[in-house]
Design an enzyme around this catalytic site. Structure first.
Site, PDB file in Angstrom:
ATOM      1  N   ASP A 344       0.847  -1.197   0.000  1.00 56.51           N
ATOM      2  CA  ASP A 344       0.000   0.000   0.000  1.00 56.51           C
ATOM      3  C   ASP A 344       0.885   1.250   0.000  1.00 56.51           C
ATOM      4  O   ASP A 344       0.577   2.250  -0.644  1.00 56.51           O
ATOM      5  CB  ASP A 344      -0.872   0.068   1.271  1.00 56.51           C
ATOM      6  CG  ASP A 344      -1.687  -1.193   1.537  1.00 56.51           C
ATOM      7  OD1 ASP A 344      -1.242  -2.275   1.142  1.00 56.51           O
ATOM      8  OD2 ASP A 344      -2.743  -1.081   2.177  1.00 56.51           O
ATOM      9  N   GLU A 470      -6.117 -11.105  -4.231  1.00 56.34           N
ATOM     10  CA  GLU A 470      -5.885 -12.214  -3.288  1.00 56.34           C
ATOM     11  C   GLU A 470      -6.950 -13.304  -3.380  1.00 56.34           C
ATOM     12  O   GLU A 470      -6.904 -14.269  -2.625  1.00 56.34           O
ATOM     13  CB  GLU A 470      -5.810 -11.662  -1.858  1.00 56.34           C
ATOM     14  CG  GLU A 470      -4.612 -10.764  -1.666  1.00 56.34           C
ATOM     15  CD  GLU A 470      -4.526 -10.144  -0.278  1.00 56.34           C
ATOM     16  OE1 GLU A 470      -5.449 -10.349   0.526  1.00 56.34           O
ATOM     17  OE2 GLU A 470      -3.534  -9.435  -0.023  1.00 56.34           O
TER      18      GLU A 470
HETATM   19  C1  BGC Z   1      -5.578  -6.201   0.350  1.00 52.46           C
HETATM   20  C2  BGC Z   1      -4.092  -6.006   0.184  1.00 52.46           C
HETATM   21  C3  BGC Z   1      -3.646  -4.880   1.094  1.00 52.46           C
HETATM   22  C4  BGC Z   1      -4.053  -5.145   2.524  1.00 52.46           C
HETATM   23  C5  BGC Z   1      -3.714  -3.995   3.450  1.00 52.46           C
HETATM   24  C6  BGC Z   1      -5.896  -6.458   1.815  1.00 52.46           C
HETATM   25  O1  BGC Z   1      -7.283  -6.544   1.965  1.00 52.46           O
HETATM   26  O2  BGC Z   1      -6.031  -7.302  -0.408  1.00 52.46           O
HETATM   27  O3  BGC Z   1      -3.805  -5.692  -1.164  1.00 52.46           O
HETATM   28  O4  BGC Z   1      -2.275  -4.726   1.002  1.00 52.46           O
HETATM   29  O5  BGC Z   1      -5.443  -5.341   2.569  1.00 52.46           O
HETATM   30  O6  BGC Z   1      -4.374  -2.840   3.069  1.00 52.46           O
END
Ligand code: BGC
Length: 750
Positions: A344, A470
């Site tokens: 992020d 994810e």
């Molecule tokens: C997202 C990730 C992100 C993380 C922290 C997750 O829900 O899929 O891409 O880095 O949250 O924000």
């Protein structure tokens, strides 16, 4: 325009959300917007210190020595917010009284919050509380609270108890893997210091053994006494006159302040001498400067305007000035994601800082460099022989991801860091940074990816990875990972050959030669980039298209985010995305075949749940790029509401700081269509009908560029600069305006 966020809601569940929204933070400390007087006797007030964490053991049913064995979580430290008020031994709070009025404001020009509350006691007395709370941007260790108490119908005695104490235990909560607040104590009090009116608690975390000193002082003498939880300052007052107290609280963690006790006492002493007004003025000056440089105004759309200024204010409040620190996914506004930081930072936050505060962008990148030794170990743990693997989630630089399919396997984070280095350099031209650190960062992150990959049938493949989405895990040739690695290797190769002489020392130390660079360039050239000729779309990976369709619109609405309700294997076998994946790379790398881009967008959109708050901003930018202006606006409105209206139902865990960056990116890259192309900057503006006009200020190559967008785009610059508007290059001497819509329409027809 006034920069103020105003809330007026009394119902208890929203209070937890408002604690996040009214959180004050400055990159070092974060104080949630709790009520000083408390909701009840055991409410959970939260103060977080960046980089201050405790260890806990990970437990796996099927362990492997290469898995991270120890987790880290940010610690809710000593609470300094409490100023309890007792009337006849009953606390004035939500439990004992009726809250009849509540008005909260976050003043974004002045940098503090205010709260007016009116309580009705069982005896029929009305007690008015007015509170101001400030976390200093200048004296970063300092929190100040001013509390005024008055009553129209009670003139008797009150007891005030202002404390510095261990936080209460968190309440049991429902399962949510995105927050994991411990119910056991994380801190022990080692010593209590009394030095006239200054009191300090020395604390230590139970397993990481990190030491923090927390001190307080008041502007009026108090009777101090100790309790098992800490130190209480007590005072009997009479409400014949209105009463006011100012409380100064200072936090100094040993890791950043070797003389943590002396520093704490010194800062407290200075603070009480200077007084609250001094810090208010400093805060105002700091913010005057900030807003002078960040002039963003959305005219004709109040909701959007307020959300944007609030979000960039909070993002700016996360700025760190120490390479030990980075920005957790929730900033310091809550314990969500246990205070870990992720990609992020590079993809969603650093662009804002590279443009507005390059020294912060550099500090954040150096944080990754600073932890390269740990990243080397992560690479080794994952079986690589060379290079570094940036941890997927971390606090102190080691890998903390206990679930590798949606964590460590996200190799793309190496190229995300590299991308951020490249963009920082393009924006700032900080050549020294590139020679001293940037080149090494590009090389070492590339070495790992090259090591992971292999050739097959004439193509370079990176297998068994998870992309940003994810909901699709451990796949071969994820388009995002491969395309970002391709770009990463290419830029590294160009930089190496262009500045080989200047890189002499780095080349020797890193033992890199032409042959190794040629191998990387070749891998970039032959990188597999999955594409379907039949559909004319970019494929997310080599197997996405074979999977089952999932009409998630038919799933019950309360089963989102899917990850909290379904087994990962159910999710993985379907064509369903949590967040932008291929589309993100197409945006970041400015994919220029608009037909493929458009078809890919239409292909992935109905398959994307946007369960991650990192998703819609990217879809907004892409929609604007593709001329789908109404849709782009719809997403922009959605992301503006994520925290302001708690649309992801977890703002109580802290605000979504990547989304704050995403909102900024949507205005700049989406509506203004900003890109850096070689040496020049380019704009491809579009304006949704819901926005009357837009003002934006930008600094590039030491030139101040003021942009005004309505049916025309107007630039005012303080030095001549060449820039592009769509495909036209223009040298702007001082002002220039044009009707951009002609270009825009021609572009769309193509
Ligand atoms: C997202 C990730 C992100 C993380 C922290 C997750 O829900 O899929 O891409 O880095 O949250 O924000």
């Amino acid at each position: 325009m006034k920069k103020l966020i105003r809330f007026n809601r009394i119902d208890t569940p929203e209070l937890l959300v408002d604690e996040s929204i009214f959180a004050l933070q400055n990159g070092l400390i974060g104080v949630r917007g709790n009520f000083s007087e408390g909701y009840n006797e055991s409410d959970y007030k939260q103060t977080l210190i960046n980089g201050f964490y405790n260890f806990y053991d990970y437990k796996y049913e099927e362990n492997s020595p290469a898995f991270p064995q120890v987790g880290q979580r940010i610690v809710n430290v000593i609470d300094g917010q409490s100023i309890e008020i007792y009337l006849e031994n009953k606390a004035i709070n939500l439990e004992n009284c009726k809250l009849t009025k509540l008005e909260r404001e976050y003043d974004l020009s002045k940098g503090y919050t205010t709260r007016k509350a009116e309580y009705l006691t069982k005896q029929g007395y009305l007690i008015h509380i007015y509170e101001e709370k400030l976390v200093s941007f200048i004296q970063k260790e300092l929190l100040i609270i001013k509390l005024k108490i008055s009553s129209p119908n009670y003139k008797g005695k009150l007891k005030i108890v202002s404390s510095l104490q261990l936080p209460n235990k968190a309440l049991a909560k429902e399962f949510d893997s995105r927050i994991n607040i411990p119910s056991s104590d994380q801190l022990t009090i080692q010593e209590k210091y009394f030095n006239k009116d200054l009191v300090v608690l020395l604390t230590e975390t139970t397993s990481s053994k990190l030491v923090l000193s927390a001190g307080m002082i008041h502007n009026i003498p108090m009777d101090y006494s100790t309790s098992s939880k800490g130190i209480n300052g007590t005072l009997e007052i009479s409400l014949e006159n209105d009463f006011e107290i100012n409380k100064f609280v200072v936090y100094t963690p040993q890791s950043l302040y070797p003389r943590y006790l002396e520093d704490n006492l010194r800062i407290l002493d200075e603070a009480i001498n200077k007084g609250f007004e001094h810090y208010k003025l400093e805060q105002l000056n700091y913010l005057n400067d900030f807003w002078k440089h960040q002039n963003i105004e959305i005219i004709g759309n109040k909701m959007l305007h307020e959300s944007i200024i609030y979000n960039i204010y909070q993002l700016n409040s996360c700025a760190v000035d120490n390479t030990e620190l980075s920005i957790p996914a929730k900033g310091l506004t809550g314990e969500g994601y246990e205070g870990h930081y992720f990609w992020d930072t590079e993809i969603y936050m650093i662009p804002f800082f590279a443009i507005t505060k390059p020294e912060t962008a550099k500090t954040l990148l150096l944080n990754r460099y600073h932890h390269f030794d740990k990243a080397r170990k992560v690479a080794k743990d994952q079986g690589a022989t060379k290079g570094v693997k940036i941890p997927w989630r971390t606090i102190n630089g080691s890998e903390l991801s206990p679930y590798y399919p949606a964590g460590s396997a996200q190799y793309h984070i190496n190229s995300d860091v590299a991308y951020s280095v490249i963009k920082y350099f393009q924006f700032t031209k900080d050549f020294d940074f590139m020679i001293d650190y940037g080149f090494e960062m590009l090389l070492e992150t590339a070495r790992f990816l090259y090591d992971v990959g292999n050739y097959h049938a004439g193509k370079f493949h990176i297998n068994n990875v998870t992309g940003p989405d994810e909901y699709t895990a451990i796949v071969n040739d994820n388009y995002y990972t491969n395309s970002m690695a391709k770009y990463h290797f290419e830029v590294l190769g160009d930089f190496y050959y262009k500045y080989k002489k200047k890189l002499n020392l780095a080349i020797t130390l890193l033992m890199v030669d032409d042959q190794e660079i040629e191998e990387l360039i070749k891998a970039a050239r032959l990188m597999e980039l999955p594409f379907s000729k039949e559909l004319n779309v970019i494929l997310q990976d080599d197997s996405f298209i074979q999977k089952k369709a999932l009409d998630f619109n038919k799933l019950p609405i309360d089963t989102f985010p899917l990850i909290l309700h379904y087994h990962p294997l159910f999710i993985y076998k379907h064509q369903v995305l949590k967040q932008a994946d291929a589309l993100l790379s197409m945006f970041l790398l400015d994919y220029d075949d608009l037909e493929v881009f458009n078809q890919s967008f239409d292909y992935y959109l109905p398959k994307t749940t946007h369960d991650s708050s990192l998703s819609k901003c990217i879809h907004a930018i892409v929609a604007f790029r593709l001329g789908k202006v109404d849709l782009g606006y719809e997403y922009l409105e959605d992301i503006a509401k994520i925290d302001m209206e708690n649309t992801h139902h977890n703002t109580n865990h802290g605000i979504h700081i990547a989304n704050s960056g995403g909102i900024y990116l949507t205005i700049l890259y989406g509506i203004l269509g900003f890109r850096i192309k070689d040496e020049n900057i380019v704009f491809r503006p579009v304006l949704p009908k819901e926005i009357e006009s837009l003002k934006f200020k930008l600094f590039y190559k030491n030139t101040e560029i003021n942009i005004y967008l309505n049916s025309e785009i107007e630039f005012r610059v303080d030095k001549p600069i060449e820039l592009g508007i769509y495909s036209k290059n223009i040298l702007i001497e001082d002002t220039y305006s044009c009707d951009y819509r002609k270009n825009y329409k021609t572009k769309l027809k193509k």
